[in-house]
Design a protein around this motif. Structure first.
Motif, PDB file in Angstrom:
ATOM      1  N   TYR A   1       0.924  -1.297  -0.126  1.00 38.95           N
ATOM      2  CA  TYR A   1      -0.069  -0.158   0.000  1.00 38.95           C
ATOM      3  C   TYR A   1       0.741   1.380  -0.106  1.00 38.95           C
ATOM      4  O   TYR A   1       2.023   1.254   0.699  1.00 38.95           O
ATOM      5  CB  TYR A   1      -0.901  -0.098   1.319  1.00 38.95           C
TER       6      TYR A   1
ATOM      7  N   ARG B   1      -3.629  -4.279  11.294  1.00 39.07           N
ATOM      8  CA  ARG B   1      -5.151  -3.617  11.138  1.00 39.07           C
ATOM      9  C   ARG B   1      -4.751  -2.308  11.923  1.00 39.07           C
ATOM     10  O   ARG B   1      -4.247  -2.271  12.958  1.00 39.07           O
ATOM     11  CB  ARG B   1      -5.869  -4.637  11.876  1.00 39.07           C
TER      12      ARG B   1
ATOM     13  N   SER C   1      -9.121   4.328   7.680  1.00 40.21           N
ATOM     14  CA  SER C   1     -10.445   3.645   8.090  1.00 40.21           C
ATOM     15  C   SER C   1     -10.541   2.358   8.638  1.00 40.21           C
ATOM     16  O   SER C   1     -11.271   1.420   8.323  1.00 40.21           O
ATOM     17  CB  SER C   1     -11.470   3.872   6.716  1.00 40.21           C
TER      18      SER C   1
ATOM     19  N   ARG D   1      -8.443  -0.066   7.911  1.00 37.10           N
ATOM     20  CA  ARG D   1      -8.068  -1.065   6.926  1.00 37.10           C
ATOM     21  C   ARG D   1      -7.044  -2.295   7.510  1.00 37.10           C
ATOM     22  O   ARG D   1      -6.342  -1.935   8.292  1.00 37.10           O
ATOM     23  CB  ARG D   1      -7.418  -0.468   5.652  1.00 37.10           C
ATOM     24  N   GLU D   2      -7.119  -3.301   7.059  1.00 32.39           N
ATOM     25  CA  GLU D   2      -6.279  -4.520   6.994  1.00 32.39           C
ATOM     26  C   GLU D   2      -5.540  -4.923   6.028  1.00 32.39           C
ATOM     27  O   GLU D   2      -5.949  -4.916   4.724  1.00 32.39           O
ATOM     28  CB  GLU D   2      -7.042  -5.730   7.812  1.00 32.39           C
TER      29      GLU D   2
END
Length: 350
Positions: free
Chosen positions: A102, A321, A328, A330-331
């Protein structure tokens, strides 16, 4: 006169701290004197140094070139010359990019391979930090000056031979965001560890265990002791002998028998993140991690005699996580590294 415009990566910090990043070797007294004399101004006005910077703010420094170079030149150039090099960047940018899980403007979530340091231990080491800088320099080659103001870096560390998820900050706001969340223990971190023995817990539900950890400076390792252990007739406290209280959750996931040994694949939840915490703690429970020669002296010969045995500890940072106020909630997951996956497949057939 030198002029700087505050960009997103440098906003929300105190003005004096920003100046200290520019005039790296200048004494504090000199910086505050220049502020009082308006040799350093913010948006054309006198400043105390306590102001919080906003994107678009204008900073002017009225110093002779000789004085400016004296306090900023060597520290700026020497620090990154061997890192922000076009050849190095182009060679390594693609290698780093392949591991990105990410990325946004401020942070990167990276899948670290085993065998690479998180941060270099020696001058000539190439670590995740150097690969991160190579990637960003190649990607932002028209904005390389920003690396002199803030150095992108890892925010948590994994051992050289531990694979999996590691958090990186591209900007100062990103570093603050991740460092704060990690410090406050609001980031859920889950590992996979294959250990020796049959870990038998009721209903295979998570069991959270606490203990004390103390660094063994001579052996580059740590020592774990139970909360109930005593020294000199008194219960160990956190302040006694530099002991640090740690907290670890374990969940049996799958069991194996192979080459005369029982193994258990564990999910390990890290509630406190200390050096070698998982490795030393599982060894303390008499369930050392497979392949961990530092904390499992008893199986050294066992490792040598098994074809296909991992050449490192079977420990992988598999999942992370975030709290709801970061991405928000997210994991992110990292697939099991190939060498560890291959060994699980090998012992699953027996």
């Amino acid at each position: 006169m030198k002029e700087f415009i505050i960009d997103k990566s440098n906003k929300d910090q105190r003005f004096d701290k920003y100046i200290k990043r520019i005039l790296k070797t200048a004494p504090d007294a000199f910086i505050y004197k220049m502020l009082r004399k308006k040799n350093i101004v913010l948006n054309g006005k006198k400043a105390s140094g306590k102001e919080k910077l906003s994107e678009g703010d204008e900073v002017k420094i009225f110093l002779s070139d000789e004085t400016f170079l004296k306090f900023s030149g060597p520290a700026e150039s020497d620090k990154h010359d061997h890192l922000i090099d076009e050849t190095f960047a182009k060679k390594n940018a693609g290698l780093f990019k392949a591991g990105i899980l990410y990325e946004d403007e401020d942070i990167i979530i990276y899948d670290k391979p085993a065998g690479i340091l998180s941060q270099k231990a020696k001058k000539d080491d190439i670590s995740v930090n150097e690969l991160l800088l190579a990637y960003l320099y190649d990607k932002e080659s028209d904005n390389k000056e920003r690396f002199k103001m803030f150095t992108p870096s890892v925010c948590n560390r994994l051992d050289r031979n531990t694979s999996g998820i590691i958090l990186l900050a591209k900007t100062l706001p990103g570093a603050r965001l991740l460092s704060s969340a990690l410090k406050d223990r609001r980031v859920h971190k889950e590992y996979l560890a294959l250990v020796h023995g049959n870990v038998d817990l009721k209903d295979d539900k998570e069991v959270i265990k606490e203990a004390y950890l103390k660094k063994d400076k001579d052996g580059n390792s740590v020592i774990i002791s139970d909360l109930s252990e005593t020294k000199g007739g008194k219960i160990i406290s956190e302040s006694d002998d530099n002991d640090i209280r740690i907290k670890t959750g374990i969940i049996p996931y799958k069991r194996y028998s192979f080459a005369g040994e029982d193994y258990t694949l564990l999910k390990v939840i890290l509630y406190t993140g200390k050096t070698h915490q998982i490795r030393a703690f599982l060894s303390h429970l008499s369930h050392p991690i497979a392949g961990d020669v530092k904390y499992d002296k008893g199986h050294k010969e066992h490792y040598k005699n098994i074809k296909g045995y991992p050449k490192r500890q079977f420990l992988h940072a598999a999942k992370i996580r975030f709290p709801e106020d970061i991405l928000s909630g997210r994991e992110f997951e990292s697939p099991l590294a190939p060498d560890l996956k291959d060994f699980l497949e090998l012992i699953s057939k027996r």
